[in-house]
Design a protein around this motif. Structure first.
Motif, PDB file in Angstrom:
ATOM      1  N   MET A 385      51.442  42.168  31.474  1.00  0.00           N
ATOM      2  CA  MET A 385      50.972  41.100  32.274  1.00  0.00           C
ATOM      3  C   MET A 385      50.957  41.376  33.762  1.00  0.00           C
ATOM      4  O   MET A 385      51.805  41.294  34.468  1.00  0.00           O
ATOM      5  N   MET A 386      49.689  42.046  34.359  1.00  0.00           N
ATOM      6  CA  MET A 386      49.761  42.416  35.480  1.00  0.00           C
ATOM      7  C   MET A 386      48.596  41.935  36.357  1.00  0.00           C
ATOM      8  O   MET A 386      47.556  41.599  35.859  1.00  0.00           O
ATOM      9  N   CYS A 387      48.887  42.439  37.660  1.00  0.00           N
ATOM     10  CA  CYS A 387      47.631  41.914  38.561  1.00  0.00           C
ATOM     11  C   CYS A 387      47.631  42.644  39.593  1.00  0.00           C
ATOM     12  O   CYS A 387      48.565  43.376  40.282  1.00  0.00           O
ATOM     13  N   LEU A 388      46.324  43.147  40.366  1.00  0.00           N
ATOM     14  CA  LEU A 388      46.074  43.648  41.613  1.00  0.00           C
ATOM     15  C   LEU A 388      45.707  42.479  42.488  1.00  0.00           C
ATOM     16  O   LEU A 388      44.805  41.787  42.058  1.00  0.00           O
ATOM     17  N   GLU A 389      46.431  42.361  43.803  1.00  0.00           N
ATOM     18  CA  GLU A 389      45.889  41.460  44.920  1.00  0.00           C
ATOM     19  C   GLU A 389      45.076  42.408  45.774  1.00  0.00           C
ATOM     20  O   GLU A 389      45.612  43.370  46.378  1.00  0.00           O
ATOM     21  N   ASN A 390      43.728  42.107  45.926  1.00  0.00           N
ATOM     22  CA  ASN A 390      43.013  42.818  46.981  1.00  0.00           C
ATOM     23  C   ASN A 390      42.862  42.173  48.257  1.00  0.00           C
ATOM     24  O   ASN A 390      42.938  40.929  48.292  1.00  0.00           O
ATOM     25  N   VAL A 391      43.069  42.732  49.376  1.00  0.00           N
ATOM     26  CA  VAL A 391      43.207  42.251  50.626  1.00  0.00           C
ATOM     27  C   VAL A 391      42.419  43.130  51.695  1.00  0.00           C
ATOM     28  O   VAL A 391      42.015  44.173  51.454  1.00  0.00           O
ATOM     29  N   ALA A 392      42.047  42.457  52.574  1.00  0.00           N
ATOM     30  CA  ALA A 392      41.248  43.231  53.575  1.00  0.00           C
ATOM     31  C   ALA A 392      42.224  44.030  54.496  1.00  0.00           C
ATOM     32  O   ALA A 392      41.442  44.684  55.085  1.00  0.00           O
ATOM     33  N   ASP A 393      43.147  43.363  54.744  1.00  0.00           N
ATOM     34  CA  ASP A 393      44.132  44.128  55.806  1.00  0.00           C
ATOM     35  C   ASP A 393      45.736  44.244  55.106  1.00  0.00           C
ATOM     36  O   ASP A 393      46.338  43.116  55.174  1.00  0.00           O
ATOM     37  N   LYS A 394      46.047  45.280  54.823  1.00  0.00           N
ATOM     38  CA  LYS A 394      47.323  45.200  54.148  1.00  0.00           C
ATOM     39  C   LYS A 394      48.554  44.949  55.154  1.00  0.00           C
ATOM     40  O   LYS A 394      49.508  44.496  54.595  1.00  0.00           O
ATOM     41  N   GLN A 395      48.508  45.126  56.311  1.00  0.00           N
ATOM     42  CA  GLN A 395      49.487  44.806  57.223  1.00  0.00           C
ATOM     43  C   GLN A 395      49.716  43.183  57.268  1.00  0.00           C
ATOM     44  O   GLN A 395      50.867  42.686  57.243  1.00  0.00           O
ATOM     45  N   THR A 396      48.513  42.723  57.743  1.00  0.00           N
ATOM     46  CA  THR A 396      48.487  41.017  57.808  1.00  0.00           C
ATOM     47  C   THR A 396      48.197  40.463  56.596  1.00  0.00           C
ATOM     48  O   THR A 396      48.599  39.291  56.388  1.00  0.00           O
ATOM     49  N   LYS A 397      47.942  41.192  55.327  1.00  0.00           N
ATOM     50  CA  LYS A 397      47.557  40.399  54.259  1.00  0.00           C
ATOM     51  C   LYS A 397      46.535  39.501  54.090  1.00  0.00           C
ATOM     52  O   LYS A 397      46.204  38.571  53.240  1.00  0.00           O
ATOM     53  N   ALA A 398      45.643  39.756  55.238  1.00  0.00           N
ATOM     54  CA  ALA A 398      44.525  38.719  55.436  1.00  0.00           C
ATOM     55  C   ALA A 398      43.585  39.019  54.204  1.00  0.00           C
ATOM     56  O   ALA A 398      43.497  40.122  53.677  1.00  0.00           O
ATOM     57  N   LEU A 399      42.987  38.135  54.014  1.00  0.00           N
ATOM     58  CA  LEU A 399      41.768  38.306  52.508  1.00  0.00           C
ATOM     59  C   LEU A 399      40.470  38.625  53.106  1.00  0.00           C
ATOM     60  O   LEU A 399      40.202  38.134  54.320  1.00  0.00           O
ATOM     61  N   PHE A 400      39.564  38.944  52.195  1.00  0.00           N
ATOM     62  CA  PHE A 400      38.290  39.226  52.450  1.00  0.00           C
ATOM     63  C   PHE A 400      37.575  37.694  52.405  1.00  0.00           C
ATOM     64  O   PHE A 400      38.234  36.890  51.646  1.00  0.00           O
ATOM     65  N   PRO A 401      36.401  37.603  53.148  1.00  0.00           N
ATOM     66  CA  PRO A 401      36.048  36.128  53.099  1.00  0.00           C
ATOM     67  C   PRO A 401      35.539  36.166  51.549  1.00  0.00           C
ATOM     68  O   PRO A 401      35.186  37.015  50.903  1.00  0.00           O
ATOM     69  N   VAL A 402      35.624  34.722  51.186  1.00  0.00           N
ATOM     70  CA  VAL A 402      35.259  34.452  49.652  1.00  0.00           C
ATOM     71  C   VAL A 402      33.885  35.135  49.278  1.00  0.00           C
ATOM     72  O   VAL A 402      33.614  35.526  47.928  1.00  0.00           O
ATOM     73  N   GLU A 403      33.071  35.014  50.124  1.00  0.00           N
ATOM     74  CA  GLU A 403      31.538  35.573  49.851  1.00  0.00           C
ATOM     75  C   GLU A 403      31.460  37.132  49.171  1.00  0.00           C
ATOM     76  O   GLU A 403      30.488  37.405  48.887  1.00  0.00           O
ATOM     77  N   ALA A 404      32.610  37.939  49.890  1.00  0.00           N
ATOM     78  CA  ALA A 404      32.541  39.065  49.612  1.00  0.00           C
ATOM     79  C   ALA A 404      32.832  39.438  48.115  1.00  0.00           C
ATOM     80  O   ALA A 404      32.689  40.400  47.658  1.00  0.00           O
ATOM     81  N   ARG A 405      33.570  38.536  47.537  1.00  0.00           N
ATOM     82  CA  ARG A 405      33.754  38.345  45.986  1.00  0.00           C
ATOM     83  C   ARG A 405      34.446  39.779  45.508  1.00  0.00           C
ATOM     84  O   ARG A 405      33.943  40.331  44.583  1.00  0.00           O
ATOM     85  N   VAL A 406      35.460  39.961  46.207  1.00  0.00           N
ATOM     86  CA  VAL A 406      36.122  41.407  45.999  1.00  0.00           C
ATOM     87  C   VAL A 406      36.491  41.373  44.510  1.00  0.00           C
ATOM     88  O   VAL A 406      36.537  42.602  43.939  1.00  0.00           O
ATOM     89  N   GLY A 407      37.125  40.402  43.933  1.00  0.00           N
ATOM     90  CA  GLY A 407      37.737  40.497  42.530  1.00  0.00           C
ATOM     91  C   GLY A 407      36.481  40.830  41.530  1.00  0.00           C
ATOM     92  O   GLY A 407      36.741  41.715  40.820  1.00  0.00           O
ATOM     93  N   ASP A 408      35.360  40.107  41.942  1.00  0.00           N
ATOM     94  CA  ASP A 408      34.113  40.590  41.120  1.00  0.00           C
ATOM     95  C   ASP A 408      33.591  41.846  41.331  1.00  0.00           C
ATOM     96  O   ASP A 408      33.239  42.411  40.197  1.00  0.00           O
ATOM     97  N   ARG A 409      33.716  42.277  42.371  1.00  0.00           N
ATOM     98  CA  ARG A 409      33.182  43.629  42.645  1.00  0.00           C
ATOM     99  C   ARG A 409      34.109  44.748  41.945  1.00  0.00           C
ATOM    100  O   ARG A 409      33.741  45.583  41.078  1.00  0.00           O
ATOM    101  N   VAL A 410      35.510  44.533  42.054  1.00  0.00           N
ATOM    102  CA  VAL A 410      36.245  45.560  41.149  1.00  0.00           C
ATOM    103  C   VAL A 410      35.965  45.578  39.791  1.00  0.00           C
ATOM    104  O   VAL A 410      35.910  46.331  39.172  1.00  0.00           O
ATOM    105  N   ALA A 411      36.036  44.270  39.255  1.00  0.00           N
ATOM    106  CA  ALA A 411      35.831  43.903  37.841  1.00  0.00           C
ATOM    107  C   ALA A 411      34.544  44.697  37.482  1.00  0.00           C
ATOM    108  O   ALA A 411      34.322  45.257  36.224  1.00  0.00           O
ATOM    109  N   PHE A 412      33.367  44.522  38.166  1.00  0.00           N
ATOM    110  CA  PHE A 412      32.111  45.148  37.940  1.00  0.00           C
ATOM    111  C   PHE A 412      32.133  46.481  37.894  1.00  0.00           C
ATOM    112  O   PHE A 412      31.670  47.098  37.138  1.00  0.00           O
ATOM    113  N   GLU A 413      32.846  47.171  38.991  1.00  0.00           N
ATOM    114  CA  GLU A 413      32.908  48.534  38.894  1.00  0.00           C
ATOM    115  C   GLU A 413      33.548  49.115  37.713  1.00  0.00           C
ATOM    116  O   GLU A 413      33.189  50.057  37.226  1.00  0.00           O
TER     117      GLU A 413
END
Ligand SMILES: Cc1ncc(COP(=O)(O)O)c(C=O)c1O
Length: 465
Positions: A385-413
């Motif tokens: 039961m595992m998960c990767l959390e994708n962030v725009a900045d590892k230091q601040t843990k800031a997220l990408f904007p929703v429209e970047a759809r980062v989870g979808d991108r990783v799943a697609f690739e």
């Protein structure tokens, strides 16, 4: 069937599906144009789409195909039961052989005090039925004010009306109504995003105190139960701090609040045991709910495992003519129960819990090695039961904007490279069939490594990095 015919069928099916099937949790901004990918075949750790593409299943269907796909013996057990006696009522003092047998097996596998089973059709209905039973229990005890259920932000407990109210993922209820007078949500236990500078132990104190303060505010006399997933699943595979569950249970015990463990995902081996509550978290819930891995998804089935103490009250008639007036046409469905019995037999015979205990830490370790990618902020979870959390900045843990759809991108690739994982917002969930070997893990991590590299490139190309 020729390949040409298959291709024609696939196109026709795609069209029918797009025109008529309202899919759960589907994004209609893309569905109207793109429709769905049809998954048509499966075998072991693989599934295949209608175009003949084969993928490693990294999500066990939907956290449920625990023993893997294409188990002929489960299909045969179901066919035998369906042709012998597919269905008959379990109301009014009637029963069937698989339901009786399964109830006894579940009582054996569950913690010692949970010896009674109420059946439903899946996880949402198990949770919904449970809350009705809990309210009924307190009504019978002469405590009708005990109604409020304490859940947590980001919890996922399903989408029937009450289960959706228990669910604490805000976006799940956008523009839907909820039964707010019945449920209060506490903070989720999110170690990755805990307050800056707080140790994990202090964080645990903080969360327990929040529960105690909430009980004081609402009044224990008005609270029926606390419900929690051992590891929060759809809300982000959040592993609580050490001793969190034990301490939350202690607050429940001190205040006559029932403790409900939602083991819809964690049950049936995902954390290396049939049930995680006692074996992993040393808790003794008053109720454990399960579904998914109970039948490994071969047939719809949910079960609520109930303590002897509760059963004594639930099974006392209200008076002459009084019956426990709740349940479903398909409670204890014989074909579903036959599937579950065969599924349990396979889990035991093949040592599937042992495999999870052996391969799970390797999966954790290998996935953790992906942390070097610029976008991987956190790799978390336990065993299968595992998960990767994708962030725009590892230091601040800031997220990408929703429209970047980062989870979808990783799943697609990943899918382009032969692996299906699940995007949930900015997260990617890996919750495979429990039969993955170390060799499978190595292949999967290689694919994810390449998928994350490709994702970084597309994020850069699109100006998000
Ligand atoms: C923890 C948990 N509870 C309940 C449910 C709801 O189960 P179902 O979709 O079978 O109704 C889910 C589904 O993912 C779940 O993860």
């Amino acid at each position: 069937m020729t390949i040409e015919t298959r291709a024609h069928d696939a196109q026709a099916l795609w069209q029918k599906d797009k025109d008529h099937f309202i899919h759960p949790f589907t994004d209609f901004s893309t569905f109207h144009e793109e429709g769905c990918d049809l998954i048509t075949d499966s075998d072991g750790i693989y599934v295949q789409d209608a175009k003949g593409n084969r993928f490693i299943d990294g999500i066990a269907g939907l956290w449920c195909v625990n023993v893997g796909h294409g188990r002929r013996e489960i299909g045969e057990a179901m066919a035998d039961q369906a042709t012998r006696m597919a269905y008959f009522s379990t109301f009014n003092n009637l029963s069937n052989a698989p339901a009786a047998e399964l109830s006894a097996r579940l009582a054996e596998l569950a913690p010692a005090h949970l010896n009674h089973v109420f059946y439903s059709c899946g996880g949402s209905t198990a949770n919904d039925a449970t809350i009705r039973l809990v309210h009924y229990y307190f009504n019978r005890l002469g405590k009708p004010a005990k109604k409020r259920i304490i859940s947590r932000n980001n919890a996922y407990h399903g989408t029937t009306y009450l289960a959706a109210t228990l669910t604490g993922i805000a976006s799940n209820n956008w523009d839907f109504d909820t039964l707010d007078h019945l449920v209060t949500h506490l903070s989720e236990a999110n170690c990755y995003r805990r307050p800056e500078g707080m140790t994990e132990a202090d964080y645990c104190d903080h969360l327990v105190r929040e529960f105690e303060d909430t009980v004081a505010e609402i009044g224990a006399d008005n609270i029926a139960a606390f419900i929690a997933e051992p590891i929060m699943g759809a809300g982000g595979v959040l592993v609580a701090p050490t001793d969190y569950h034990k301490r939350m249970q202690a607050v429940c015990r001190a205040n006559d609040i029932l403790y409900i463990a939602d083991e819809v995902v964690t049950g049936f081996g995902r954390l290396g045991h049939f049930f995680a509550s006692e074996a992993v978290y040393e808790t003794q819930p008053d109720i454990i709910n399960c579904a998914k891995g109970l039948s490994s998804g071969y047939a719809p089935l949910g079960a609520t495992l109930i303590s002897d103490t509760l059963y004594d009250v639930l099974s006392t008639p209200q008076g002459p003519g009084g019956v426990l007036s709740t349940g479903f046409t398909y409670s204890g469905h014989p074909v579903s129960c036959a599937a579950a019995l065969k599924n349990i037999e396979i889990i035991e015979r093949e040592g599937i819990c042992e495999n999870v205990r052996e391969v799970g830490p390797y999966l954790e370790e290998r996935l953790a090695s992906l942390s070097h990618h610029a976008t991987v902020g956190d790799v978390r979870g336990s065993h299968f039961m595992m998960c990767l959390e994708n962030v725009a900045d590892k230091q601040t843990k800031a997220l990408f904007p929703v429209e970047a759809r980062v989870g979808d991108r990783v799943a697609f690739e990943a899918q382009q490279r032969g692996l299906i994982i699940r995007p949930v917002g900015h997260l990617n969930i890996v919750s495979p069939p429990l039969i993955w070997t170390r060799e499978t893990v190595d292949r999967v991590v290689d694919i994810l490594d390449a998928a994350l590299t490709a994702t970084t490139a597309t994020l850069k190309a699109d100006g998000y990095l």
